[in-house]
Design an enzyme around this catalytic site. Structure first.
Site, PDB file in Angstrom:
ATOM      1  N   ARG A 285      12.983 109.648 -32.305  1.00 52.34           N
ATOM      2  CA  ARG A 285      14.159 110.698 -32.493  1.00 52.34           C
ATOM      3  C   ARG A 285      14.047 111.009 -34.330  1.00 52.34           C
ATOM      4  O   ARG A 285      13.785 110.593 -34.726  1.00 52.34           O
ATOM      5  CB  ARG A 285      15.033 109.738 -32.158  1.00 52.34           C
ATOM      6  CG  ARG A 285      15.520 109.077 -30.749  1.00 52.34           C
ATOM      7  CD  ARG A 285      16.589 108.476 -30.687  1.00 52.34           C
ATOM      8  NE  ARG A 285      16.956 107.890 -29.348  1.00 52.34           N
ATOM      9  CZ  ARG A 285      16.694 107.975 -28.336  1.00 52.34           C
ATOM     10  NH1 ARG A 285      17.686 109.315 -27.510  1.00 52.34           N
ATOM     11  NH2 ARG A 285      17.063 107.170 -27.161  1.00 52.34           N
TER      12      ARG A 285
ATOM     13  N   HIS B 180      60.391 140.827 -43.913  1.00 56.24           N
ATOM     14  CA  HIS B 180      61.401 140.245 -43.436  1.00 56.24           C
ATOM     15  C   HIS B 180      60.390 139.439 -41.812  1.00 56.24           C
ATOM     16  O   HIS B 180      61.273 138.657 -42.036  1.00 56.24           O
ATOM     17  CB  HIS B 180      61.303 141.469 -43.288  1.00 56.24           C
ATOM     18  CG  HIS B 180      63.313 141.387 -42.167  1.00 56.24           C
ATOM     19  ND1 HIS B 180      63.087 140.992 -40.378  1.00 56.24           N
ATOM     20  CD2 HIS B 180      65.060 141.104 -42.506  1.00 56.24           C
ATOM     21  CE1 HIS B 180      64.345 140.874 -40.154  1.00 56.24           C
ATOM     22  NE2 HIS B 180      64.792 141.226 -41.626  1.00 56.24           N
TER      23      HIS B 180
ATOM     24  N   ARG C  16      69.452 132.223 -48.182  1.00 53.06           N
ATOM     25  CA  ARG C  16      70.101 133.694 -48.285  1.00 53.06           C
ATOM     26  C   ARG C  16      70.968 134.269 -47.596  1.00 53.06           C
ATOM     27  O   ARG C  16      70.706 134.096 -46.772  1.00 53.06           O
ATOM     28  CB  ARG C  16      68.400 134.251 -47.607  1.00 53.06           C
ATOM     29  CG  ARG C  16      66.934 134.483 -48.986  1.00 53.06           C
ATOM     30  CD  ARG C  16      65.597 134.844 -47.910  1.00 53.06           C
ATOM     31  NE  ARG C  16      64.336 135.562 -48.878  1.00 53.06           N
ATOM     32  CZ  ARG C  16      64.137 133.906 -48.368  1.00 53.06           C
ATOM     33  NH1 ARG C  16      63.600 133.514 -47.505  1.00 53.06           N
ATOM     34  NH2 ARG C  16      62.712 134.201 -48.800  1.00 53.06           N
TER      35      ARG C  16
ATOM     36  N   THR D 152      58.479 133.861 -55.717  1.00 51.57           N
ATOM     37  CA  THR D 152      56.796 134.359 -56.389  1.00 51.57           C
ATOM     38  C   THR D 152      56.655 135.589 -55.147  1.00 51.57           C
ATOM     39  O   THR D 152      55.659 136.203 -56.104  1.00 51.57           O
ATOM     40  CB  THR D 152      55.711 133.357 -56.474  1.00 51.57           C
ATOM     41  OG1 THR D 152      56.710 132.816 -55.320  1.00 51.57           O
ATOM     42  CG2 THR D 152      56.150 132.013 -57.729  1.00 51.57           C
ATOM     43  N   ASN D 153      57.963 136.102 -54.193  1.00 54.16           N
ATOM     44  CA  ASN D 153      57.407 137.267 -53.597  1.00 54.16           C
ATOM     45  C   ASN D 153      57.442 138.781 -54.756  1.00 54.16           C
ATOM     46  O   ASN D 153      56.434 139.451 -54.516  1.00 54.16           O
ATOM     47  CB  ASN D 153      58.564 137.334 -52.587  1.00 54.16           C
ATOM     48  CG  ASN D 153      58.041 135.975 -51.577  1.00 54.16           C
ATOM     49  OD1 ASN D 153      57.180 135.027 -51.191  1.00 54.16           O
ATOM     50  ND2 ASN D 153      58.971 135.383 -50.982  1.00 54.16           N
TER      51      ASN D 153
ATOM     52  N   CYS E 169      60.211 129.524 -55.215  1.00 51.88           N
ATOM     53  CA  CYS E 169      60.992 129.656 -53.834  1.00 51.88           C
ATOM     54  C   CYS E 169      60.371 130.768 -53.095  1.00 51.88           C
ATOM     55  O   CYS E 169      60.747 130.842 -52.252  1.00 51.88           O
ATOM     56  CB  CYS E 169      62.420 129.356 -53.821  1.00 51.88           C
ATOM     57  SG  CYS E 169      62.861 131.014 -54.646  1.00 51.88           S
TER      58      CYS E 169
END
Ligand code: PEP
Ligand code: MG
Length: 866
Positions: free
Chosen positions: A84, A423, A530, A755-756, A819
């Site tokens: 094998r 969104h 939010r 950070t967005n 966040c």
């Protein structure tokens, strides 16, 4: 039969007897040989085995004929062998096995004595045919086994095959075992080096030059009415990880779908106890669950090899937990085994790997999970489906406040625009609804009730599609799914993670439903509420709009008076459901136009050119309804809408700018928070509200808002007679706020990095339109990754670090957090720990991922430090 452990050493460097004292290494002999070595070392019965080295097989291919006599010496007097492949890495594939090497006219009587004459003849036929085909590439066209053949007929057929071999190959079938073995080695070395085999290795991610060793094993002979077979066994179910011992016929070492039909036969032979013992030994030795391949000689089991089982994530977690409980591995090792991102599949249903539905669109995997349903293009259409108890998928060019209701109802969401922080993506992740965003290869014609694929296929309202938000694809029809599995083992596993981590994990949650999910998944509080999402409910939207269209502060106050009890109720519910836990509430952030129905121009940009335009409902109606609802004339309403119109609303009157230019709004929100805090405190609930000011750019903004909020706090303390504490902080999401953090920290006890927006503003790339640009940029290598998914350590990261050091200079006990949507990713978590943040806050469904990632980061750091 002897086990190889009892054999003496072999006198050659190119081959090695696999013995307890001499375990072959994978580096020199390949992984299969090394595994057999482990079996022998553990005292597990294996057929006698000699491993041929990778160098020897390489030399054979290079033209140096291998001396096989030391190998054969180990199997004399009558070797009957299998050969094998033993590649350096098992996962790069192999070359087909050679069986019955050494079988010849002289060995036939011995074999007949062991397994019966007829079966020995069948084996010989198979061997001759295989040898001709594999070694000489010549087909000898006689079926190896014809049903109902008598022994005499078999003998005649063997003679015919030998004759056919002589005629077609041009030589006698080799009777010498060494000649047979040499031919097998040569053929396998050649097969391994064929261009197609090299290509396959490369395709599997290995070098074409990867070496091949061989394993030469004594065949296990069995006089059984069912014939000799290779069996396979596994001790768990690979989907669930639960104990489920099964034996079946198995050729594939790693086959998950092991046949069960023969389990009873196999187990009735009395092997079960022994097999279970072998599984247990290997589980302990390898610290994993394995699949065994074994043969039997009618009495005993001989293990040929094993492979680590490929398992689902649920099974991986359960196995890891059980290994810890059995004392095989420690908790930290268990925690390091699972990729945090893979936990997502335990929290949501997933498209089954067996699904073969056609992919009709691709986009960003914006919210994980899978869901099927009928296409709907509006919230009201989603309502209609829900009333009929039908599942639906909300399809929009992009979503806005009008769609929130539909997103709550729908099982999945598909948008044509937007990236990870759009969104649709943010809301869907919060709700735990699967979402594919920014699907650019389909056209959206919502007003005409259709979406059209690149290939021209049209899907209409009511057609069924499946959203695979984990893979970022849309499938035709209803694809089969696998259920989520957030069971006891996963919870136990994550509890261990909590004991190892030193970074707090909170959730971004705006509604009670989200808070419940967040708590169930182990969030330690709310890191971002939010508040605008609280106004998107239909009943509140009208009052909100009334407030927006107010022409005087007095009128505005009247509307805000109506909103105040609603907001107070919201916050009270939040505090009640999070007793003693921190709740960080962000004051209103988005531009006011987000609360208005989209206007004609905006709608037009979302639609294809005429004639489809004609299907548009006249927007005037929506406006007239609104005017009537809030008691204005259509002209007044239109004039006010014009006033509010901005070319670039996301860079316009939003965040703290709105709070300063329309101070009544923040005043109402602060009052609602404090009155709720007072009421909760009066009811004996301990509350820790944190108020966060969004989109700050200048210190004076914070000073003004702080003054107003402090004043409201005093008023509420005085009016309620309840003393309560709160913290005021700044959301750092503009580059200027990051640079001026030292100054901001004088008036803020915490900084939370959004950070967005910070990524959007640092790059100057709209987060809602980023998908197209970023895809292309990543493909061209301009960006190493999508900065909206993976934090950009170089640019955004430097701003964060500057802000941290400047902020801490002013206020050494400044509380720091992150966040944005990056929060739960392992990379951000590592960064956040290094930057000494207290916590990260992410969507509720990502909380378990963040908990594990934080634990792993802490463990790795501790281990690196020794
Ligand atoms: C951010 O900007 O990172 C953030 C969390 O806020 P939002 O996504 O609501 O703008
Ligand atoms: Mg923001």
């Amino acid at each position: 039969m002897d086990t190889s452990g009892k054999m003496g050493p072999i006198a050659t460097s190119c081959a090695q007897v696999v013995a307890a004292s001499e375990r072959p290494t994978a580096r020199n002999f390949g992984e299969r040989a090394a595994r057999i070595g482990r079996l022998v070392e553990l005292g597990i019965r294996c057929p006698r085995t000699v491993a041929v080295s990778i160098d020897a097989v390489g030399a054979e291919h290079g033209g140096a004929a291998m001396d096989v006599s030391p190998v054969l010496d180990q199997f004399e007097p009558r070797p009957l062998l299998s050969v094998r492949s033993s590649p350096r890495f098992s996962r790069c594939g192999g070359v087909g096995v050679f069986l019955w090497v050494g079988l010849n006219n002289a060995a036939l009587p011995m074999l007949a004595e062991r397994i019966g004459r007829k079966r020995a003849l069948h084996a010989y036929k198979r061997h001759i045919r295989n040898f001709a085909y594999r070694v000489h590439e010549v087909e000898i066209d006689s079926p190896s086994r014809q049903p109902g053949q008598s022994t005499r007929e078999c003998e005649v057929e063997v003679g015919r095959l030998l004759e056919s071999f002589r005629r077609k190959v041009g030589t006698e079938f080799p009777q010498s075992p060494s000649e047979q073995l040499r031919a097998a080695v040569r053929t396998m070395a050649k097969g391994w080096n064929k261009p197609s085999a090299r290509l396959l290795r490369t395709a599997r991610g290995f070098s074409g030059e990867t070496g091949l060793g061989l394993v030469v094993q004594e065949m296990v002979l069995c006089r059984s009415s069912r014939g000799m077979r290779v069996w396979s066994s596994q001790a768990i179910n690979v989907e669930t990880g639960r104990k489920d011992f099964r034996v079946g016929i198995g050729e594939q070492a790693n086959s998950a779908d092991i046949a069960t039909a023969d389990s009873e036969v196999a187990l009735s032979r009395g092997w079960e106890d022994e097999l279970r013992r072998i599984h247990d030994k290997l589980r302990r030795s390898l610290a994993d669950e394995i699949q065994l391949r074994f043969a039997d000689d009618g009495t005993d089991v001989f293990v040929l090899e094993y492979g680590v089982l490929q398992k689902s994530v649920a099974a991986e977690v359960r196995v890891a937990v059980e290994l810890v409980q059995a004392g095989v591995i420690d908790k930290q090792d268990a925690l390091l085994r699972i990729d945090p991102e893979n936990l997502a599949s335990l929290l949501h249903p997933q498209v089954s790997p067996e699904a073969n539905n056609r992919v009709i669109a691709k986009g960003i995997a914006a919210s994980p999970g899978a869901a099927s349903g009928a296409i709907v293009f509006s919230s009201s259409a989603a309502d209609v489906r829900a009333a009929r108890s039908q599942g639906c998928i909300l399809v929009r060019a992009e979503t806005g406040p009008e769609d929130i209701r539909g997103m709550h109802i729908a099982q999945g969401v598909l948008t044509g625009r937007g990236g990870m922080t759009s969104h649709a993506a943010v809301i869907a992740r919060g709700l735990g609804v699967p979402c594919v965003a920014g699907a650019t290869n389909i056209d959206f014609w919502p007003q005409s009730g259709a979406l059209v694929t690149d290939e021209g296929n049209i899907f209409r309202e009511g057609d069924t599609i499946t959203i695979d938000g984990t893979a970022g694809v849309v499938l035709e029809g209803a694809a089969p799914t696998l259920p989520p599995d957030y069971g006891r083992a996963v919870r136990q596993f994550l509890d261990w993670a909590d004991c190892c981590r030193d970074l707090g994990i909170r959730a971004n949650a705006d509604t009670l439903d989200e808070v419940k999910i967040a708590l169930r998944f182990g969030a330690e509080g709310v890191g971002l509420c939010r508040t605008e999402h609280m106004f998107f409910d239909e009943s509140r939207l009208t009052v909100m709009r009334e407030m927006i269209f107010a022409s005087t502060p007095a009128e505005r106050r009247q509307s805000l008076e109506k909103l105040l009890p609603m907001q107070r109720g919201d916050f009270l519910q939040l505090f009640q459901s999070l007793p003693g836990k921190p709740v960080c509430i962000r004051l209103l952030d988005p531009p006011l136009h987000e609360f208005l129905p989209p206007d004609q121009d905006e709608l037009a940009t979302l639609l294809p050119p005429p004639p489809l335009h004609e299907f548009l409902p006249p927007d005037q109606d929506a406006r007239a309804d609104l005017a009537e609802a809030i008691g204005l004339s259509l002209e007044q309403l239109t004039a006010r809408a014009e006033e509010l119109k901005e070319f670039n609303p996301m860079l316009g009157l939003r965040g703290v700018r709105l709070g300063i230019s329309v101070p009544e709004i923040y005043e109402m929100q602060a009052r609602a928070i404090f009155e709720a805090a007072a009421e909760a405190t009066a009811r004996g609930i301990s509350v820790s509200p944190e108020i966060m000011v969004p989109l700050v750019t200048a210190n004076r903004e914070v000073v003004l808002v702080k003054r107003q909020i402090d004043q409201v706090a005093e008023e509420v303390r005085a009016s309620t007679g309840v003393d309560f504490e709160f913290e005021l902080g700044v959301m750092v999401e503009t580059p200027r706020a990051a640079l001026r953090a030292g100054e901001l920290a004088a008036n803020a006890t915490f900084l939370s990095f959004g950070t967005n927006d910070l990524t959007q503003l640092t790059y100057g790339i709209s987060r809602d339109d980023s998908a197209r640009i970023v895809d292309e940029y990543v493909r061209l290598g301009v960006f190493p990754a999508d900065p909206f998914s993976r934090i950009d350590r170089e640019g955004v990261g430097e701003l964060l670090q500057l802000a941290v050091s400047r902020g801490m200079d002013t206020r050494p006990d400044l509380l720091l957090s992150l966040c944005g949507e990056h929060a739960a990713s392992a990379d951000t978590i590592e960064f956040s720990r290094q930057a000494k943040f207290s916590y990260v806050s992410c969507s509720p469904f990502r909380v378990p991922i963040a908990r594990l990632a934080a634990a792993q980061a802490a463990i790795r750091q501790r281990r690196a430090a020794g």
